[in-house]
Design an enzyme around this catalytic site. Structure first.
Site, PDB file in Angstrom:
ATOM      1  CE  LYS A   1     -26.864  -5.795 -41.750  1.00  0.00           C
ATOM      2  NZ  LYS A   1     -25.787  -5.245 -40.904  1.00  0.00           N
ATOM      3  CG  ASN A   2     -26.640  -7.421 -37.888  1.00  0.00           C
ATOM      4  OD1 ASN A   2     -25.965  -7.172 -38.887  1.00  0.00           O
ATOM      5  ND2 ASN A   2     -27.374  -6.513 -37.269  1.00  0.00           N
TER       6      ASN A   2
ATOM      7  NE  ARG B   1     -18.923   0.160 -35.905  1.00  0.00           N
ATOM      8  CZ  ARG B   1     -18.003   0.637 -35.082  1.00  0.00           C
ATOM      9  NH1 ARG B   1     -17.321   1.690 -35.389  1.00  0.00           N
ATOM     10  NH2 ARG B   1     -17.770   0.041 -33.923  1.00  0.00           N
TER      11      ARG B   1
ATOM     12  CG  ASP C   1     -30.131  -2.865 -35.917  1.00  0.00           C
ATOM     13  OD1 ASP C   1     -29.578  -1.757 -35.770  1.00  0.00           O
ATOM     14  OD2 ASP C   1     -29.511  -3.945 -35.911  1.00  0.00           O
TER      15      ASP C   1
ATOM     16  NE  ARG D   1     -21.916   1.247 -34.917  1.00  0.00           N
ATOM     17  CZ  ARG D   1     -22.287   0.401 -35.866  1.00  0.00           C
ATOM     18  NH1 ARG D   1     -22.417   0.800 -37.085  1.00  0.00           N
ATOM     19  NH2 ARG D   1     -22.501  -0.861 -35.573  1.00  0.00           N
ATOM     20  N   PRO D   2     -17.284   3.569 -30.866  1.00  0.00           N
ATOM     21  CG  PRO D   2     -17.116   3.996 -28.578  1.00  0.00           C
ATOM     22  CD  PRO D   2     -18.043   4.140 -29.749  1.00  0.00           C
ATOM     23  CB  VAL D   3     -13.278  -0.692 -31.260  1.00  0.00           C
ATOM     24  CG1 VAL D   3     -14.142  -0.806 -32.500  1.00  0.00           C
ATOM     25  CG2 VAL D   3     -12.042   0.144 -31.527  1.00  0.00           C
ATOM     26  CG  ASP D   4     -14.418   1.948 -25.414  1.00  0.00           C
ATOM     27  OD1 ASP D   4     -15.218   1.817 -26.360  1.00  0.00           O
ATOM     28  OD2 ASP D   4     -14.776   2.272 -24.269  1.00  0.00           O
ATOM     29  CG  LEU D   5     -16.852  -1.195 -24.193  1.00  0.00           C
ATOM     30  CD1 LEU D   5     -18.372  -1.257 -24.123  1.00  0.00           C
ATOM     31  CD2 LEU D   5     -16.260  -1.070 -22.787  1.00  0.00           C
TER      32      LEU D   5
ATOM     33  NE  ARG E   1     -23.299  -1.749 -45.629  1.00  0.00           N
ATOM     34  CZ  ARG E   1     -22.498  -1.169 -44.754  1.00  0.00           C
ATOM     35  NH1 ARG E   1     -22.366   0.135 -44.755  1.00  0.00           N
ATOM     36  NH2 ARG E   1     -21.830  -1.885 -43.880  1.00  0.00           N
TER      37      ARG E   1
ATOM     38  CB  CYS F   1     -20.529   4.648 -39.393  1.00  0.00           C
ATOM     39  SG  CYS F   1     -21.580   4.034 -38.112  1.00  0.00           S
TER      40      CYS F   1
ATOM     41  CB  ILE G   1     -28.460   1.558 -29.066  1.00  0.00           C
ATOM     42  CG1 ILE G   1     -29.569   0.774 -28.353  1.00  0.00           C
ATOM     43  CG2 ILE G   1     -27.235   0.682 -29.315  1.00  0.00           C
ATOM     44  CD1 ILE G   1     -29.179   0.118 -27.065  1.00  0.00           C
TER      45      ILE G   1
HETATM   46  C1  EPZ Z   1     -24.375  -4.524 -33.751  1.00  0.00           C
HETATM   47  O1  EPZ Z   1     -23.420  -3.488 -33.906  1.00  0.00           O
HETATM   48  C2  EPZ Z   1     -25.131  -4.610 -35.039  1.00  0.00           C
HETATM   49  N1  EPZ Z   1     -24.228  -4.932 -36.133  1.00  0.00           N
HETATM   50  C3  EPZ Z   1     -25.857  -3.299 -35.306  1.00  0.00           C
HETATM   51  O2  EPZ Z   1     -26.647  -3.446 -36.472  1.00  0.00           O
HETATM   52  C4  EPZ Z   1     -26.794  -3.008 -34.139  1.00  0.00           C
HETATM   53  O3  EPZ Z   1     -27.412  -1.751 -34.324  1.00  0.00           O
HETATM   54  C5  EPZ Z   1     -26.004  -3.004 -32.829  1.00  0.00           C
HETATM   55  O4  EPZ Z   1     -25.276  -4.260 -32.679  1.00  0.00           O
HETATM   56  C6  EPZ Z   1     -26.867  -2.831 -31.597  1.00  0.00           C
HETATM   57  O5  EPZ Z   1     -27.831  -3.845 -31.544  1.00  0.00           O
HETATM   58  C7  EPZ Z   1     -23.947  -6.194 -36.426  1.00  0.00           C
HETATM   59  O6  EPZ Z   1     -24.375  -7.118 -35.748  1.00  0.00           O
HETATM   60  C8  EPZ Z   1     -23.101  -6.458 -37.616  1.00  0.00           C
HETATM   61  P1  EPZ Z   1     -22.705  -2.590 -30.142  1.00  0.00           P
HETATM   62  P2  EPZ Z   1     -22.243  -3.317 -32.849  1.00  0.00           P
HETATM   63  O7  EPZ Z   1     -21.281  -2.871 -29.901  1.00  0.00           O
HETATM   64  O8  EPZ Z   1     -21.853  -4.638 -32.337  1.00  0.00           O
HETATM   65  C9  EPZ Z   1     -21.221   1.225 -27.685  1.00  0.00           C
HETATM   66  C10 EPZ Z   1     -27.483  -2.789 -38.607  1.00  0.00           C
HETATM   67  O9  EPZ Z   1     -28.180  -1.833 -39.048  1.00  0.00           O
HETATM   68  N2  EPZ Z   1     -19.868   0.660 -27.732  1.00  0.00           N
HETATM   69  O10 EPZ Z   1     -23.711  -3.514 -29.523  1.00  0.00           O
HETATM   70  O11 EPZ Z   1     -21.209  -2.481 -33.483  1.00  0.00           O
HETATM   71  C11 EPZ Z   1     -21.717   1.657 -29.054  1.00  0.00           C
HETATM   72  O12 EPZ Z   1     -21.233   2.920 -29.418  1.00  0.00           O
HETATM   73  C12 EPZ Z   1     -26.398  -2.564 -37.594  1.00  0.00           C
HETATM   74  O13 EPZ Z   1     -27.605  -3.947 -39.000  1.00  0.00           O
HETATM   75  C13 EPZ Z   1     -18.855   1.267 -27.008  1.00  0.00           C
HETATM   76  O14 EPZ Z   1     -19.071   2.289 -26.341  1.00  0.00           O
HETATM   77  O15 EPZ Z   1     -22.977  -2.478 -31.707  1.00  0.00           O
HETATM   78  C14 EPZ Z   1     -23.210   1.628 -28.850  1.00  0.00           C
HETATM   79  O16 EPZ Z   1     -23.611   2.794 -28.187  1.00  0.00           O
HETATM   80  C15 EPZ Z   1     -26.066  -1.157 -37.357  1.00  0.00           C
HETATM   81  N3  EPZ Z   1     -17.594   0.734 -27.057  1.00  0.00           N
HETATM   82  C16 EPZ Z   1     -23.407   0.443 -27.901  1.00  0.00           C
HETATM   83  O17 EPZ Z   1     -22.130   0.231 -27.285  1.00  0.00           O
HETATM   84  C17 EPZ Z   1     -17.318  -0.387 -27.782  1.00  0.00           C
HETATM   85  O18 EPZ Z   1     -16.156  -0.819 -27.776  1.00  0.00           O
HETATM   86  C18 EPZ Z   1     -23.853  -0.837 -28.557  1.00  0.00           C
HETATM   87  O19 EPZ Z   1     -23.037  -1.107 -29.678  1.00  0.00           O
HETATM   88  C19 EPZ Z   1     -18.349  -1.008 -28.497  1.00  0.00           C
HETATM   89  C20 EPZ Z   1     -19.631  -0.468 -28.459  1.00  0.00           C
END
Ligand code: EPZ
Length: 429
Positions: A22-23, A102, A316, A131-135, A408, A126, A338
């Site tokens: 999926k991912n 997301r 996950d 889960r911010p998007v600042d990065l 999902r 969620c 995480i």
């Molecule tokens: C991906 O989410 C996966 N989703 C998630 O799988 C998975 O849990 C996650 O990576 C971690 O491995 C998909 O691939 C579709 P991140 P993503 O950005 O990319 C923080 C599932 O069950 N962060 O790697 O959204 C964040 O809050 C799902 O299949 C910021 O602070 O995760 C977290 O603590 C759920 N600012 C960490 O980084 C940002 O701008 C890692 O999140 C972005 C992230």
């Protein structure tokens, strides 16, 4: 709403096919926005998230066709999606669509790179955390995009195109890495991403982008280098196997006992998890067809584990491991680093008789001799499947509510498990 009924206590036996990831599928579908040519994806799992992303991409003008099962194919073999973004008709991704999934926020990268503008709703929190998007925003700014937040939307503008730049992520982010890599593929000049996510899905997306004519090296390591190109072409790519589905079913077999071949699974995608399952006392054997998991008799040993970005133990699989450890002989400690709120399964596992104590980001799991069935529900995908795993080993009947979470991310879950002898059925309505 559908429910799943499980009568526990049967060992799993036989073979269980592993679907496409999926991912990886989601960002690969989003990559179709980068080109006006056709992107064909094979081994795509039949999941609610895939269908939802089809709708979201359709809104931008992407034509998606799904080819049916060809004769001779087994019904669980993945589907083939053909995606064509010949003309992008809308660069806005509205709240009602992005809030349902997301990962759809990631369209911001390809849209601004190809069209010079994107308006994408902020995804919001969620069930597993803020889960911010600042990065992701920082990465696009490093590539020269001007970013404004207007009425809950991230508006990214680069009317003269993006330019390569150096991106250093202070924290590993999968979505940030996907977004930066896709956007940089169409930027002028060279981009270097440091502290990039090393997840296999990132490498899979990079492999597909390279087939489309991108120049990406280092994907799968912490430093990715991208030489931007003016245009990307079409390509055909087969999605890699789902390592989280693999780990989930491996833990299900370790929980119930039995002997199951996870067909098509690739061990190098989840070494840390497989080592842990073996350390706990289950058999893990790699064969030409996949991974064979066995357990006979004895209860498992407890483990101590902390989630971490790849190649560490994946967040996950944290909920599933917790379910497994509920039956271990002794006390396990599971630390989630995480996502800050990814423990929604704890109180539901407790309904099945689990003894779990939460202290901040660490769960202490005291193994019990037997779990007993109960009605349960969960608020996210991996939490839901952890309840299924526990229920497969629990005495008596468990009803899992809110099955749409499972749909999902797990293709034909009840068929795959029933095919290995589990007493599991879907109750519609
Ligand atoms: C991906 O989410 C996966 N989703 C998630 O799988 C998975 O849990 C996650 O990576 C971690 O491995 C998909 O691939 C579709 P991140 P993503 O950005 O990319 C923080 C599932 O069950 N962060 O790697 O959204 C964040 O809050 C799902 O299949 C910021 O602070 O995760 C977290 O603590 C759920 N600012 C960490 O980084 C940002 O701008 C890692 O999140 C972005 C992230």
């Amino acid at each position: 709403m559908d429910r799943i009924r499980i009568v526990g206590g049967r060992p799993l036996q036989g073979a269980l096919p592993i679907s496409g990831a999926k991912n990886a599928t989601l960002p690969l579908m989003i990559a179709s926005l980068l080109t006006d040519r056709m992107l064909v994806l094979d081994n795509v799992p039949r999941l609610a998230d895939v269908a939802q992303l089809q709708r979201i991409l359709g809104n931008h003008g992407v034509d998606v066709t799904v080819s049916g099962k060809r004769s001779g194919e087994r019904e669980y073999q993945g589907q083939t999606l053909s995606l064509s973004a010949a003309r992008i008709v809308d660069t806005t991704a509205p709240y009602d669509l992005v809030s349902k999934m997301r990962a759809s926020f990631w369209v911001v990268g390809p849209l601004v790179a190809r069209m010079g503008e994107a308006r994408v709703s902020m995804p919001g929190g969620c069930a597993i955390g803020t889960r911010p998007v600042d990065l992701l925003i920082m990465a696009l700014q490093r590539l020269g995009a001007a970013i404004d937040i207007e009425g809950g939307y991230v508006v990214a503008r680069a009317p003269r195109g993006l330019t390569g730049g150096d991106i250093v992520f202070p924290k590993v982010t999968v979505g940030g890495t996907h977004t930066a890599m896709m956007a940089a593929s169409l930027a002028r000049g060279t981009t270097v991403i440091d502290n990039a996510a090393r997840e296999p899905e990132v490498a899979d997306v990079a492999a597909c982008l390279n087939k489309m004519g991108a120049h990406i090296s280092g994907a799968g390591t912490a430093r990715i280098v991208i030489e931007g190109v003016a245009k990307l072409d079409g390509a055909r790519h087969s999605v890699l196997p789902d390592r989280i589905e693999t780990g989930t079913y491996a833990m299900a077999v370790a929980m119930t006992g039995g002997d199951v071949l996870l067909e098509g699974a690739r061990p190098e995608l989840l070494e840390t998890a497989l080592d842990l399952i073996a350390e706990a006392g289950a058999g893990v054997a790699v064969t030409n067809e996949g991974i064979r998991i066995t357990r006979n008799g004895a209860r498992l040993a407890p483990v101590d584990v902390t989630t971490a970005p790849f190649p560490g133990f994946p967040t996950d699989l944290q909920a599933q491991l917790m379910a497994l450890m509920c039956g271990a002989r002794g006390t396990s400690r599971i630390t989630e680093t995480i996502f800050e709120n990814r423990f929604m399964h704890v109180q539901e596992l407790a309904r099945l008789g689990a003894r779990i104590h939460l202290d901040g980001e660490t769960a202490t799991v005291e193994g019990v001799e037997r779990l007993t069935g109960a009605p349960v529900m969960a608020t996210d995908l991996r939490a839901s499947v952890s309840l299924v795993i526990a229920a497969l080993a629990a005495e008596g009947e468990t009803l899992v509510n809110r099955v749409y979470h499972l749909d999902r991310g797990f293709e034909r879950l009840e068929h795959k498990l029933a095919g290995c002898g589990a007493a599991i059925e879907r109750l519609s309505g």
